[in-house]
Structures are given as C-alpha cells and as structure tokens.
Design a protein around this motif. Structure first.
Motif, PDB file in Angstrom:
ATOM      1  N   ASN A  73      11.291  10.531  27.961  1.00 56.64           N
ATOM      2  CA  ASN A  73      11.284   9.354  27.081  1.00 56.64           C
ATOM      3  C   ASN A  73       9.942   8.646  27.201  1.00 56.64           C
ATOM      4  N   SER A  74       9.088   8.832  26.212  1.00 63.17           N
ATOM      5  CA  SER A  74       7.760   8.205  26.240  1.00 63.17           C
ATOM      6  C   SER A  74       7.720   6.906  25.439  1.00 63.17           C
ATOM      7  N   ARG A  75       8.828   6.564  24.779  1.00 58.98           N
ATOM      8  CA  ARG A  75       8.843   5.368  23.918  1.00 58.98           C
ATOM      9  C   ARG A  75       9.097   4.098  24.715  1.00 58.98           C
ATOM     10  N   LEU A  76       9.932   4.183  25.743  1.00 60.38           N
ATOM     11  CA  LEU A  76      10.281   2.999  26.522  1.00 60.38           C
ATOM     12  C   LEU A  76       9.577   3.022  27.868  1.00 60.38           C
ATOM     13  N   LYS A  77       9.404   1.825  28.421  1.00 55.18           N
ATOM     14  CA  LYS A  77       8.881   1.711  29.786  1.00 55.18           C
ATOM     15  C   LYS A  77       9.695   0.678  30.539  1.00 55.18           C
ATOM     16  N   ILE A  78       9.649   0.745  31.846  1.00 55.67           N
ATOM     17  CA  ILE A  78      10.377  -0.214  32.671  1.00 55.67           C
ATOM     18  C   ILE A  78       9.890  -1.630  32.351  1.00 55.67           C
ATOM     19  N   GLY A  79      10.844  -2.542  32.145  1.00 56.22           N
ATOM     20  CA  GLY A  79      10.516  -3.927  31.800  1.00 56.22           C
ATOM     21  C   GLY A  79      10.665  -4.248  30.334  1.00 56.22           C
ATOM     22  N   ASP A  80      10.786  -3.214  29.476  1.00 62.81           N
ATOM     23  CA  ASP A  80      10.991  -3.472  28.054  1.00 62.81           C
ATOM     24  C   ASP A  80      12.312  -4.210  27.839  1.00 62.81           C
ATOM     25  N   ARG A  81      12.294  -5.145  26.915  1.00 63.63           N
ATOM     26  CA  ARG A  81      13.501  -5.896  26.545  1.00 63.63           C
ATOM     27  C   ARG A  81      14.043  -5.276  25.266  1.00 63.63           C
ATOM     28  N   VAL A  82      15.321  -4.846  25.297  1.00 64.61           N
ATOM     29  CA  VAL A  82      15.865  -4.096  24.167  1.00 64.61           C
ATOM     30  C   VAL A  82      17.265  -4.570  23.802  1.00 64.61           C
ATOM     31  N   VAL A  83      17.575  -4.441  22.510  1.00 63.44           N
ATOM     32  CA  VAL A  83      18.943  -4.505  22.008  1.00 63.44           C
ATOM     33  C   VAL A  83      19.355  -3.064  21.725  1.00 63.44           C
ATOM     34  N   VAL A  84      20.585  -2.705  22.097  1.00 60.46           N
ATOM     35  CA  VAL A  84      21.025  -1.328  21.936  1.00 60.46           C
ATOM     36  C   VAL A  84      22.087  -1.256  20.838  1.00 60.46           C
ATOM     37  N   PRO A  85      21.784  -0.600  19.703  1.00 61.23           N
ATOM     38  CA  PRO A  85      22.786  -0.419  18.653  1.00 61.23           C
ATOM     39  C   PRO A  85      24.020   0.310  19.166  1.00 61.23           C
ATOM     40  N   PHE A  86      25.165  -0.022  18.596  1.00 59.27           N
ATOM     41  CA  PHE A  86      26.407   0.595  19.061  1.00 59.27           C
ATOM     42  C   PHE A  86      26.531   2.042  18.627  1.00 59.27           C
ATOM     43  N   THR A  87      25.833   2.435  17.569  1.00 61.15           N
ATOM     44  CA  THR A  87      25.836   3.815  17.101  1.00 61.15           C
ATOM     45  C   THR A  87      24.716   4.579  17.801  1.00 61.15           C
ATOM     46  N   ILE A  88      25.060   5.676  18.447  1.00 62.46           N
ATOM     47  CA  ILE A  88      24.085   6.462  19.201  1.00 62.46           C
ATOM     48  C   ILE A  88      23.506   7.524  18.272  1.00 62.46           C
ATOM     49  N   ALA A  89      22.186   7.517  18.099  1.00 59.54           N
ATOM     50  CA  ALA A  89      21.543   8.398  17.122  1.00 59.54           C
ATOM     51  C   ALA A  89      20.496   9.271  17.799  1.00 59.54           C
ATOM     52  N   CYS A  90      20.499  10.562  17.439  1.00 61.41           N
ATOM     53  CA  CYS A  90      19.525  11.482  18.020  1.00 61.41           C
ATOM     54  C   CYS A  90      18.170  11.385  17.344  1.00 61.41           C
ATOM     55  N   GLY A  91      18.167  10.964  16.063  1.00 65.45           N
ATOM     56  CA  GLY A  91      16.919  10.823  15.319  1.00 65.45           C
ATOM     57  C   GLY A  91      16.388  12.114  14.734  1.00 65.45           C
ATOM     58  N   GLU A  92      17.086  13.246  14.959  1.00 64.93           N
ATOM     59  CA  GLU A  92      16.538  14.542  14.576  1.00 64.93           C
ATOM     60  C   GLU A  92      17.437  15.354  13.642  1.00 64.93           C
ATOM     61  N   CYS A  93      18.731  15.079  13.623  1.00 60.82           N
ATOM     62  CA  CYS A  93      19.640  15.865  12.786  1.00 60.82           C
ATOM     63  C   CYS A  93      19.474  15.495  11.314  1.00 60.82           C
TER      64      CYS A  93
END
Length: 389
Positions: A73-93
């Motif tokens: 995972n190169s998009r996130l780093k430790i300390g990032d503040r995030v909201v997590v959507p309830f739908t889990i998406a792979c982004g590739e299908c």
C-alpha cells in the motif's frame, strides 16, 4: 481491544477481542477516533439480517488515524487521517472501473454465499453479516481495512470528526438517493423517513434544486430538523399522507419519491402494515414494505422511485402492475460511496453542507449497547449517535 459485538437479537455487548493485524499487503490498520450507529445496524440488532454470528463486531461508519500499513500500500502512510467508506472496493474489477463500488466483484470474501443468495455477489461491507464478507466492523478501537490503497478517504485536519465522519455512509447515501432522482426545478421530491439518511436526502434534494421537498415521519424532533432544513413535514399519525400529497401537488402526485426507511417500516394504522407484521412474525415475510407500496401508489406517472433504504429478503403484496402501467423508474442499491466523496468533501469545506447537524448524542463506546436501544426506540430526541472509542 474493546469492540461492540453482536450476540443475538437485541443483544449487543462490549467485548474484549484480539487486535486486528495486517493480512494482505494492501491492508491498513486504523485507530478509530469516531464511529456511529447507523439505521442499518438496527436491522442487525432487531434480528432481520441473516448470516450473523455471535461475536461479530458491528459498525460500518467510522474514521480515524492510520497506524499500520501493508507493504503493498503506497497510497497511505502512518498518521494519515481517514474516513473509511462502508463499501469495500478493490478499484480494479469491471464494476469498480465503472464507478459501481457497492457491487465490487472482488471484495466479498464470501462470494459463493452471496452468489447463491443474490444470483451474483455484491461488495464486501464492514460489520454487516457474513453474506457481505463477514468483515469485523468499526465500532471498535481498531479496524483492519482491506484494499486500503483504494477505499479510505483522506481528510484534512482543519475539519472535525463530526464534519467528515458521515462521508463514509449516510451523507453520500442521502446524496446518491437524490442524484438518482434526476431532479428538475419543477419537481416535488418526497422523502419517507426523517432519520439521518432522510435528513441528508432532504438537504441534497434542496441543493439539487427541487421545487419543493416533503418529508413523511411521525417523530417530532426529526420532523422539526427537516423543517429547519427547508422541507414541508407530514406527520402520518396526524394526517392522511395521500390527501396531503394531493394538496401539495394539485392532485398530480410527486415526480420523485425516496424511501429512506427500508425493511422496518413503522406504519401501524394501515391494513397492509398489520398484514406485514403478522407474516413477519411467522417467518413468511422478511421485510415490511409499506413505504414501497405507498410510493408506488402516490408517485406521478413516469416518476422515479429512489430506494436507499435497506431491504434484506422477501416482500409481499407489491402493486407491481400499478408501477408498470404508470411507467415508474426504480433506482436503488447500496451506495457507491467513493463516487461521491471528493465532491461532498469539497462542499463540506465550502460550508454548503454541515453533516454534524444530525448528531444528537455523543457517548463513549461503552455506552453503545444502551444507545442501540435508545436509537431504535427514538428516545431522548435521538437522531444520530456518535461513539468515541
């Protein structure tokens, strides 16, 4: 860690459970700063959703700080503040590439179960039964987030948790409900249900330029909140919904109807609602679709029915002939959260939308079991509960 766990109908407890760990290179671990109880969680609490198991961690509205990141995972780093959507998406299908994130073809790790139940799988969801993957939810101190290089939404420190928490579900759900109505400036939009999703559907319809927005409910605090936003309120305990809508639309009916209630309609005075409760009690029907029937009856011919309210199984006595002959369009489904988050985050930053307006109760995680009951029974003016782990 501490987490709210399901142990059966109306049985939610605070348990000590193992901390989550990285299981896949694209994972991240999020330390939860805020989470919430959603109206959809009440379907689990009331025992209407299949494939729950004792000890399942609940919750699909959460946000926090990234404390661990998988090597892929190169998009996130430790300390990032995030909201997590309830739908889990792979982004590739195929579905994710088309923006249909709630029907991601890869994120439901119980795909075979969903294929049998639905014909084809839908996306994996946090804290929402094994039919949608059996993923531990966000009403906990820590959460493992799969496909964390796609799903989480980074949020700036300049905004409070209360302003951005609902980007993970109810704000984009209300927004999608209004967008899929394809609102015109001449439209009357009617929203059944003045709970949190209904509140955001109302505000979204107003932002999108509806001529008038009407809300139907019976809880005074929720109706007052909707009126403050600019809606016309109908209390179905005090007046006829059918007659009032005829009056507001010169007898033609509303062009656009939104079901923000779902499977547990609380209508009590109509024959069809009594029929539903009787069939549900003996397991001959899973859902109570009074709102669907009413929308199909009152909607103007060639109108649109938008359905963000959750349905879980089988419904009965649906006037499909009326819908077909009136030429009604149905738009429904779980929310494609990531399709809307960039735009909605910008609207929050610009002050166009204030999601925190729906919050009525903020309590520690330990009070979660009590607040499930308060929220379900609409006690103490409760509209939305935020939990602080």
């Amino acid at each position: 860690m501490r987490a709210l766990c399901w142990h059966g109908k109306k049985d939610v407890r605070v348990d000590n459970v193992p901390d989550p760990v990285i299981e896949h290179p694209r994972d991240a671990i999020v330390k939860v700063s805020s989470c919430a109880i959603c109206g959809s969680d009440l379907h689990l609490f009331d025992g209407f959703m299949p494939s729950m198991k004792s000890g399942d961690i609940l919750g699909h509205e959460f946000m926090g700080e990234v404390v661990e990141v998988g090597p892929g995972n190169s998009r996130l780093k430790i300390g990032d503040r995030v909201v997590v959507p309830f739908t889990i998406a792979c982004g590739e299908c195929d579905q994710c590439r088309r923006g249909f994130y709630s029907v991601c073809e890869r994120s439901n790790r119980n795909k075979e179960m969903a294929d049998k139940a639905f014909g084809h799988t839908t996306a994996g969801l946090f804290g929402y039964s094994h039919l949608t993957g059996g993923y531990p939810g966000g009403q906990a101190e820590y959460v493992r987030v799969p496909f964390a290089d796609v799903t989480p939404v980074k949020v700036p420190d300049s905004l409070t948790d209360e302003q951005v928490l609902f980007l993970g579900d109810i704000l984009p759900t209300g927004w999608q409900a209004a967008v899929q109505c394809e609102i015109e400036p001449t439209d009357t939009v009617v929203v059944w249900g003045a709970g949190p999703v209904g509140q955001f559907a109302i505000r979204s319809a107003i932002v999108l330029g509806a001529k008038q927005v009407v809300v139907i409910d019976r809880v005074p605090e929720r109706l007052a909140m909707a009126v403050q936003a600019g809606a016309i309120a109908i209390n179905f305990d005090d007046e006829s919904v059918l007659e009032r809508l005829k009056e507001l639309t010169n007898g033609k009916g509303p062009e656009k109807c939104i079901d923000a209630v779902g499977m547990e309609s609380h209508a009590t005075r109509s024959f069809d609602s009594l029929y539903d409760r009787a069939k549900q009690a003996v397991m001959l029907e899973t859902d109570r679709p009074h709102v669907l029937r009413e929308m199909m009856y009152v909607c103007r011919p060639a109108g649109v029915l938008s359905i963000p309210g959750v349905y879980g199984g089988l419904i009965d006595k649906i006037p499909f002939g009326a819908a077909m002959n009136k030429g009604l369009t149905f738009r429904m489904g779980q929310t494609h959260v990531n399709r809307w988050t960039d735009d909605l985050l910008k609207r929050i930053q610009e002050g166009q939308i204030d999601p925190s307006v729906v919050i009525t109760h903020t309590v520690p995680l330990e009070k979660g079991p009590e607040m499930y009951r308060v929220f379900r029974d609409k006690e103490d003016g409760c509209v939305k509960v935020v939990l602080k782990p």
